[in-house]
Design an enzyme around this catalytic site. Structure first.
Site: not given
Lengths: 79, 486
Positions: B218, B251, B345, B429
């Site tokens: 990630d 983040h 998404n 996610s």
């Protein structure tokens, strides 16, 4: 000039002679490497020609996958 | 009439099977209709060779049953490619001129809590025309204010969204009258709150995930967060320091990691689904970059396998199948590592790559009404289908779906860690690490599987155990696959 990923599909680490061949190929620059892959920069014909001489290798164009973002945002205007 | 669809059956690699895969493919070749334990047998349409690839017809339910019983066989839906037609660039909105001085400025003030504490770092998006995505946006300052520039004729903001960086829930307001000053009150985040994840899984046992090593591929994981313990990792972004696998400022990776492995205790901290896992970070997004190279992703997977990760979480994806990444995923599978990926998404669109790749476990996202505030953006993520026996549980609007979906997970309004605190995020996610964490918790009680030699059989055994744990909510196979792991 484009960037390509060269990946060894055989067992274990990439054969040293193949890796050396890639490094020595004129007009192909190695940007990064790992045990089974190299990231190179060069013209497509040069990279393709090199790969064809090596068995169990594949060539893939480098591309960028975006970070997922689903929140609504203002659309930028096109003029 | 059953919903028959066409699939290509392939061995785990190439077009010709070996061993058990060859035996299975040969049995399909010789059978007129192969029973898969469902009411609709599989029908053979074409074959490349007796022990090789097959074109078959079967229902999605049968495809799912086949994937469970033959985890090493690739079950690929037939895809039709269209010619790439250049679309003309269209003007999204009329060109407007903003003469100097001819604009309306609105100062939005963001506060939270009884003390009306200012909220800095929150993204404010104000739509004057939501369908056209016209409006203005900005980020609140240290004083919690942001000034938006609008057309002088603007009387109403059709929708205003606020997305805080941390410590508060998101907010949506509709039909807001335009005034020079606008104050919006945000709901503070309560770490003891029962979000979707805690509704279904509760607060995890502290020993969940013991003995399991999980790699998060990630944007990096914050190594300084009080609720996280990062065992190590690698940054595979070309040109950056390989040791810099911490959060890249975005983040996303830290939030994903917290869902799996946070070790805090509410209400002062949060706990992930498998707090006792050994957590490793593989950063593939560069500093302040919005994209990851397929090279970095493949390299990260290779490193994670070298580091003997049992599970890999890929909350990323997009684009077409990529042989560099599929090769890395195949190698992972062959070395006993299971890859779990987010379906994407794009709003009920086909499952994104790499989740669509048959050797990945593909995860869609569900949510539950009542697990987020009534004025939060999460309320807009509710849509049919709803669970058969619980109309409050739904498949999120944004979730990609299709025959590749294996499972569904909690992906709406999930509270987790971010650098410097905690935040809510929504997406496949989030659903993906919810399933990864559950898998780790499940495997920590299956020493026989964890003790297997690191080869495909081990990865297949992990996949089988995970898929067997799932129970359907009866959304339909294309929305949930086998169902929700619980």
């Amino acid at each position: 000039m484009e960037r390509f990923i060269l990946r060894y599909r055989g067992s274990g680490t990439a054969p040293l002679k193949d890796v050396q061949r890639i490094h020595k190929t004129p007009s192909v620059a190695v940007l990064d490497e790992s045990s089974r892959m190299l990231l190179v920069e060069g013209e497509l014909p040069a990279v393709e020609g090199m790969i064809q001489l090596m068995s169990e290798w594949v060539m893939v164009r480098e591309k960028t996958i975006p970070l997922p973002e689903i929140r609504p945002t203002i659309r930028k205007k096109k003029h | 009439m059953p919903n028959m669809q066409q699939f290509v059956l392939l061995p785990s690699r190439g077009l010709k099977g070996a061993g058990l895969q060859a035996n299975f493919l040969s049995s399909v070749f010789g059978a007129k209709g192969l029973s898969l334990g469902t009411s609709n047998p599989m029908k053979l349409i074409d074959s490349i060779r007796e022990d090789g690839a097959k074109l078959v017809e079967m229902t999605p339910e049968s495809a799912l049953a086949l994937k469970s019983s033959q985890p090493g066989v690739r079950v690929v839906p037939v895809v039709y490619y269209r010619q790439a037609v250049m679309q003309p660039i269209s003007i999204q909105s009329k060109a407007r001129s903003l003469s100097a001085g001819k604009s309306a400025k609105v100062t939005v003030r963001l506060v939270t809590g009884k003390d009306r504490t200012p909220v800095p770092g929150a993204k404010v998006v104000a739509f004057t025309n939501y369908d056209q995505r016209e409006g203005a946006q900005g980020v609140s300052s240290a004083k919690g204010t942001v000034t938006l520039t609008l057309l002088p004729s603007t009387k109403t903001l059709e929708r205003v969204y606020v997305f805080p960086e941390k410590a508060c829930w998101s907010l949506v307001r509709k039909n807001v009258p335009v005034t020079a000053d606008l104050t919006l009150v945000l709901n503070p985040l309560d770490l003891g709150y029962k979000d979707c994840l805690r509704y279904f899984y509760g607060v995890s046992d502290k020993l969940n995930g013991a003995g399991v090593r999980v790699g998060v591929v990630d944007s990096g994981v914050d190594t300084g967060h009080q609720d996280l313990r990062v065992d190590g990792g690698v940054n595979t972004v070309v040109g950056e320091d390989p040791k810099d696998y911490g959060d890249n400022g975005g983040h996303h990776g830290t939030h994903v990691a917290g869902i799996i492995a946070a070790r805090g205790t509410p209400p002062k901290g949060i706990r992930g689904v498998a707090p006792k896992v050994t957590l490793r970070s593989y950063r593939v997004f560069g500093k302040n970059e919005e994209g990851a190279s397929n090279y970095s992703i493949a390299k990260a997977i290779d490193f994670a396998v070298r580091d003997k990760c049992d599970l890999l979480n890929l909350s990323l994806g997009g684009g077409q199948l990529d042989e560099a990444v599929t090769s890395a995923i195949e190698d992972a599978r062959n070395h006993g590592t299971l890859v779990i990926a987010a379906s994407g998404n794009d709003g009920r669109q086909p499952v994104s790559f790499p989740a669509s790749y048959t050797l990945c476990v593909a995860v869609s996202a569900l949510g539950r009404k009542g697990t987020f505030p009534k004025d939060s953006w999460e309320t807009e993520l509710v849509a049919a289908p709803y669970a058969k026996k619980d109309k409050n549980t739904f498949i999120a609007t944004f979730s990609n779906i299709g025959p590749e979906i294996d499972l569904t997970g909690c992906g709406v309004g999930v509270i987790s860690t971010v650098p410097g605190g905690y935040a809510t995020m929504s997406g496949t996610s989030m659903a993906c690490p919810a399933v990864t964490g559950f898998t780790a918790a499940l495997l920590s009680s299956k020493a026989a599987i964890l003790g297997m030699r690191r080869n495909q059989a081990r990865a297949d055994a992990m996949a089988s155990a995970l898929l067997s744990s799932a129970k359907p909510f009866h959304f339909g196979v294309k929305y949930e696959g086998h169902g929700f792991p619980r």
